[in-house]
Design an enzyme around this catalytic site. Structure first.
Site: not given
Ligand code: ATR
Length: 280
Positions: A73, A110
């Protein structure tokens, strides 16, 4: 339901990694059929880092529209020729269309898809206090769309605080960063993290924080009934699963490509049929 593919059929598709389990082909083909449009839609697996090659391929092959999913993206936003103003601020897109002059245009549906899904479910976000868990690409689009739709207050909690700060800057008049407790103090809670996906039993916030007057939304679609939504039901809260956002963001993509809104009910039914065939 599908028309025969001929030399005139327009091609759209999704780029992502992985895309083999994507519901988008089923959703979009049902949408095209509802418009009686001579379009088809396929999934293109594109390796991480190769989004710009895929967009060159789109130009060379005359592909008429692309959906963009993880992990492309952000890269796709850099590779298109022009972006709508919201996507400039978001720094990511989920839709590529071809302008009349042949330029590739990027947009993000989205967040607007989530707002449309909530509206269709009878949940008006105008004047609501919304708590957002996570601050990734989906969350940023959702924060932007919620603010445009009139949410009065948005609290963003993220594992990495800098991400929440950056997302809050998208809507400085209404959005702030906060803790999971601050999120739970809102009316509408939206999980945008992958916590609870694919058999993970964890919750993105403690069940004890969920109140019967909450509306709890999870944008995770695998499974549709996530541990968070199960916990919310047990607390007596209203729940909204991720299928509505998936369907509405896809319908808005078709509006960008064809200039007409497809039948969202037909698209939702197609996604449910596909899930049933997969035993999900
Ligand atoms: P998307 O496009 O689906 O939003 P992304 O840009 O990779 O995917 O974002 C994932 C989000 O989920 C982020 O806010 C991430 O937190 P970080 O900024 O700290 O990476 C959060 N996230 C992913 N795994 C997580 C976990 N196990 N616990 C809490 N937050 C999580």
């Amino acid at each position: 339901m599908s028309r025969p593919i001929t030399g005139q059929t327009r091609v759209a598709g999704i780029i992502g990694h992985p895309v083999v389990h994507s519901l988008s082909p089923a959703l979009h083909r049902a949408g095209f059929a509802s418009l009686d449009a001579d379009w088809t839609y396929v999934a293109f697996p594109v390796a991480p880092g190769a989004a710009h090659h895929a967009l060159d391929g789109m130009r060379a092959l005359g592909i008429s529209g692309l959906s963009v999913t993880m992990p492309h993206k952000h890269d796709a936003a850099l590779a298109v020729d022009r972006l709508d103003p919201a996507s400039v601020a978001l720094g990511s897109i989920n839709t590529v269309s071809v302008d009349p002059d042949g330029a590739l245009a990027g947009a993000s549906t989205d967040g607007a898809g989530l707002v449309a899904a909530l509206t269709a479910d009878g949940v008006d976000v105008s004047g609501r206090r919304v708590g957002v868990l996570g601050a990734g690409g989906a969350a940023r689009s959702i924060v932007d769309a919620l603010a445009r739709a009139g949410a009065s207050h948005i609290v963003i909690a993220n594992r990495t605080p800098a991400g929440a700060t950056s997302a809050a800057l998208l809507a400085p008049a209404v959005a702030v960063t906060g803790s999971v407790d601050d999120v739970a103090a809102c009316d509408l809670l939206v999980n945008t993290t992958p916590v609870g996906m694919g058999g993970d039993p964890s919750l993105p916030l403690p069940a004890s924080l969920i109140r019967p007057d909450h509306v709890v939304v999870d944008i995770v679609t695998y499974p549709l009934r996530t541990p968070l939504l199960v916990a919310a039901e047990q607390q007596g809260a209203r729940t909204v699963d991720g299928l509505g956002m998936l369907v509405h963001q896809a319908a808005l993509q078709e509006f960008i490509w064809l200039g007409e809104m497809p039948d969202v009910t037909a698209m939702r039914d197609a996604a449910l049929r596909e899930l049933a065939e997969r035993g999900q």
